[in-house]
Design a protein around this motif. Structure first.
Motif, PDB file in Angstrom:
ATOM      1  N   GLU A   8       0.722  -1.200  -0.071  1.00 55.68           N
ATOM      2  CA  GLU A   8       0.093  -0.160  -0.072  1.00 55.68           C
ATOM      3  C   GLU A   8       0.988   1.138  -0.067  1.00 55.68           C
ATOM      4  O   GLU A   8       1.982   1.013   0.598  1.00 55.68           O
ATOM      5  CB  GLU A   8      -0.798  -0.390   1.153  1.00 55.68           C
ATOM      6  CG  GLU A   8      -1.719   0.830   1.374  1.00 55.68           C
ATOM      7  CD  GLU A   8      -2.905   0.785  -0.088  1.00 55.68           C
ATOM      8  OE1 GLU A   8      -2.941   1.829  -0.881  1.00 55.68           O
ATOM      9  OE2 GLU A   8      -3.604  -0.134  -0.045  1.00 55.68           O
ATOM     10  N   ARG A   9       0.402   2.313  -0.493  1.00 58.26           N
ATOM     11  CA  ARG A   9       1.150   3.649  -0.695  1.00 58.26           C
ATOM     12  C   ARG A   9       0.352   4.785  -0.013  1.00 58.26           C
ATOM     13  O   ARG A   9      -0.900   4.707  -0.180  1.00 58.26           O
ATOM     14  CB  ARG A   9       1.423   4.038  -1.913  1.00 58.26           C
ATOM     15  CG  ARG A   9       2.217   3.024  -2.726  1.00 58.26           C
ATOM     16  CD  ARG A   9       2.204   3.192  -4.101  1.00 58.26           C
ATOM     17  NE  ARG A   9       2.865   2.484  -5.011  1.00 58.26           N
ATOM     18  CZ  ARG A   9       4.187   2.166  -5.268  1.00 58.26           C
ATOM     19  NH1 ARG A   9       4.898   3.035  -4.793  1.00 58.26           N
ATOM     20  NH2 ARG A   9       4.409   1.121  -5.994  1.00 58.26           N
ATOM     21  N   PHE A  10       0.835   5.707   0.654  1.00 58.43           N
ATOM     22  CA  PHE A  10       0.082   6.599   1.359  1.00 58.43           C
ATOM     23  C   PHE A  10       0.805   7.960   1.007  1.00 58.43           C
ATOM     24  O   PHE A  10       2.082   7.963   1.256  1.00 58.43           O
ATOM     25  CB  PHE A  10      -0.088   6.245   2.805  1.00 58.43           C
ATOM     26  CG  PHE A  10      -0.931   5.513   3.321  1.00 58.43           C
ATOM     27  CD1 PHE A  10      -2.239   5.718   3.287  1.00 58.43           C
ATOM     28  CD2 PHE A  10      -0.216   4.162   3.352  1.00 58.43           C
ATOM     29  CE1 PHE A  10      -3.036   4.470   3.892  1.00 58.43           C
ATOM     30  CE2 PHE A  10      -1.104   3.018   3.584  1.00 58.43           C
ATOM     31  CZ  PHE A  10      -2.496   3.108   3.792  1.00 58.43           C
ATOM     32  N   PRO A  11       0.344   9.110   0.809  1.00 55.57           N
ATOM     33  CA  PRO A  11       0.972  10.426   0.631  1.00 55.57           C
ATOM     34  C   PRO A  11       1.307  10.947   1.907  1.00 55.57           C
ATOM     35  O   PRO A  11       1.002  10.715   3.016  1.00 55.57           O
ATOM     36  CB  PRO A  11       0.056  11.231   0.135  1.00 55.57           C
ATOM     37  CG  PRO A  11      -1.557  10.636   0.383  1.00 55.57           C
ATOM     38  CD  PRO A  11      -1.195   9.288   0.443  1.00 55.57           C
ATOM     39  N   ALA A  12       2.579  11.531   1.813  1.00 51.65           N
ATOM     40  CA  ALA A  12       3.346  11.909   2.952  1.00 51.65           C
ATOM     41  C   ALA A  12       2.582  13.067   3.753  1.00 51.65           C
ATOM     42  O   ALA A  12       2.916  13.588   4.871  1.00 51.65           O
ATOM     43  CB  ALA A  12       5.020  12.424   2.775  1.00 51.65           C
ATOM     44  N   GLY A  13       1.737  13.851   2.932  1.00 52.56           N
ATOM     45  CA  GLY A  13       1.138  15.098   3.399  1.00 52.56           C
ATOM     46  C   GLY A  13      -0.076  14.870   4.152  1.00 52.56           C
ATOM     47  O   GLY A  13      -1.043  15.491   3.839  1.00 52.56           O
ATOM     48  N   GLY A  14      -0.202  13.893   4.841  1.00 53.04           N
ATOM     49  CA  GLY A  14      -1.680  13.833   5.582  1.00 53.04           C
ATOM     50  C   GLY A  14      -1.729  14.728   6.998  1.00 53.04           C
ATOM     51  O   GLY A  14      -0.864  15.562   7.262  1.00 53.04           O
ATOM     52  N   PRO A  15      -3.085  14.857   7.322  1.00 49.41           N
ATOM     53  CA  PRO A  15      -3.168  15.697   8.353  1.00 49.41           C
ATOM     54  C   PRO A  15      -2.502  15.526   9.360  1.00 49.41           C
ATOM     55  O   PRO A  15      -2.018  14.516   9.905  1.00 49.41           O
ATOM     56  CB  PRO A  15      -4.698  15.450   8.838  1.00 49.41           C
ATOM     57  CG  PRO A  15      -5.184  14.618   7.692  1.00 49.41           C
ATOM     58  CD  PRO A  15      -3.989  13.944   7.079  1.00 49.41           C
ATOM     59  N   ARG A  16      -2.267  16.595  10.186  1.00 49.06           N
ATOM     60  CA  ARG A  16      -1.248  16.572  11.364  1.00 49.06           C
ATOM     61  C   ARG A  16      -1.817  15.614  12.566  1.00 49.06           C
ATOM     62  O   ARG A  16      -3.027  15.615  12.823  1.00 49.06           O
ATOM     63  CB  ARG A  16      -1.294  17.910  11.966  1.00 49.06           C
ATOM     64  CG  ARG A  16      -0.304  18.052  13.270  1.00 49.06           C
ATOM     65  CD  ARG A  16      -0.226  19.465  13.980  1.00 49.06           C
ATOM     66  NE  ARG A  16       0.701  19.548  14.853  1.00 49.06           N
ATOM     67  CZ  ARG A  16       1.954  19.808  14.844  1.00 49.06           C
ATOM     68  NH1 ARG A  16       2.411  20.203  13.740  1.00 49.06           N
ATOM     69  NH2 ARG A  16       2.593  19.869  15.867  1.00 49.06           N
ATOM     70  N   GLY A  17      -1.066  14.855  12.981  1.00 53.81           N
ATOM     71  CA  GLY A  17      -1.372  13.852  13.896  1.00 53.81           C
ATOM     72  C   GLY A  17      -2.094  12.554  13.291  1.00 53.81           C
ATOM     73  O   GLY A  17      -2.555  11.704  14.148  1.00 53.81           O
ATOM     74  N   SER A  18      -2.147  12.506  12.049  1.00 60.49           N
ATOM     75  CA  SER A  18      -2.832  11.368  11.284  1.00 60.49           C
ATOM     76  C   SER A  18      -1.586  10.543  10.837  1.00 60.49           C
ATOM     77  O   SER A  18      -0.665  11.006  10.169  1.00 60.49           O
ATOM     78  CB  SER A  18      -3.659  12.055  10.111  1.00 60.49           C
ATOM     79  OG  SER A  18      -4.058  10.650   9.311  1.00 60.49           O
ATOM     80  N   TRP A  19      -1.556   9.166  11.199  1.00 59.13           N
ATOM     81  CA  TRP A  19      -0.619   8.129  10.661  1.00 59.13           C
ATOM     82  C   TRP A  19      -1.035   7.041   9.955  1.00 59.13           C
ATOM     83  O   TRP A  19      -1.146   5.861  10.472  1.00 59.13           O
ATOM     84  CB  TRP A  19       0.093   7.787  11.889  1.00 59.13           C
ATOM     85  CG  TRP A  19       0.946   8.982  12.534  1.00 59.13           C
ATOM     86  CD1 TRP A  19       0.307   9.572  13.747  1.00 59.13           C
ATOM     87  CD2 TRP A  19       2.264   9.430  12.204  1.00 59.13           C
ATOM     88  NE1 TRP A  19       1.177  10.584  13.932  1.00 59.13           N
ATOM     89  CE2 TRP A  19       2.294  10.430  13.335  1.00 59.13           C
ATOM     90  CE3 TRP A  19       3.164   9.114  11.342  1.00 59.13           C
ATOM     91  CZ2 TRP A  19       3.624  11.266  13.344  1.00 59.13           C
ATOM     92  CZ3 TRP A  19       4.275  10.011  11.259  1.00 59.13           C
ATOM     93  CH2 TRP A  19       4.554  10.774  12.351  1.00 59.13           C
ATOM     94  N   PRO A  20      -1.848   7.510   8.650  1.00 58.79           N
ATOM     95  CA  PRO A  20      -2.722   6.411   8.157  1.00 58.79           C
ATOM     96  C   PRO A  20      -1.687   5.061   7.554  1.00 58.79           C
ATOM     97  O   PRO A  20      -2.051   3.964   7.801  1.00 58.79           O
ATOM     98  CB  PRO A  20      -3.252   7.034   6.812  1.00 58.79           C
ATOM     99  CG  PRO A  20      -2.379   8.042   6.781  1.00 58.79           C
ATOM    100  CD  PRO A  20      -2.085   8.717   8.119  1.00 58.79           C
ATOM    101  N   ALA A  21      -0.421   5.259   7.438  1.00 53.74           N
ATOM    102  CA  ALA A  21       0.184   4.135   6.612  1.00 53.74           C
ATOM    103  C   ALA A  21       0.629   3.335   7.804  1.00 53.74           C
ATOM    104  O   ALA A  21       0.709   2.224   7.998  1.00 53.74           O
ATOM    105  CB  ALA A  21       1.859   4.787   6.193  1.00 53.74           C
ATOM    106  N   GLU A  22       1.192   3.913   9.314  1.00 55.16           N
ATOM    107  CA  GLU A  22       1.417   3.179  10.233  1.00 55.16           C
ATOM    108  C   GLU A  22       0.139   2.283  10.804  1.00 55.16           C
ATOM    109  O   GLU A  22       0.166   1.170  11.386  1.00 55.16           O
ATOM    110  CB  GLU A  22       1.827   3.992  11.488  1.00 55.16           C
ATOM    111  CG  GLU A  22       3.121   4.863  11.281  1.00 55.16           C
ATOM    112  CD  GLU A  22       4.352   3.655  11.335  1.00 55.16           C
ATOM    113  OE1 GLU A  22       4.217   2.566  11.670  1.00 55.16           O
ATOM    114  OE2 GLU A  22       5.366   3.999  10.797  1.00 55.16           O
TER     115      GLU A  22
END
Length: 61
Positions: A8-22
């Motif tokens: 899976e791939r996730f953009p690095a610019g997610g909302p502050r405090g959000s860690w979708p990849a983790e």
């Protein structure tokens, strides 16, 4: 990518405090897949990967 399969791939610019990849990797580990997160600087993406031989072929299929 040196014996790893990207699941899976996730953009690095997610909302502050959000860690979708983790969070995604943690859910895969709870399922028994040894997922880890790496940063691809060239694309500015977080990649969730498994090492070859750790079930990566089944995850990608």
């Amino acid at each position: 990518m040196n014996g790893r399969t990207v699941i899976e791939r996730f953009p690095a610019g997610g909302p502050r405090g959000s860690w979708p990849a983790e969070e995604f990797a943690r859910e895969r580990r709870l399922e028994g897949l040894p997922a880890e997160v790496v940063m691809d600087l060239a694309t500015d993406m977080f990649l969730v990967v498994v090492r070859s031989g750790d079930g990566g072929a089944q995850a990608a299929g």
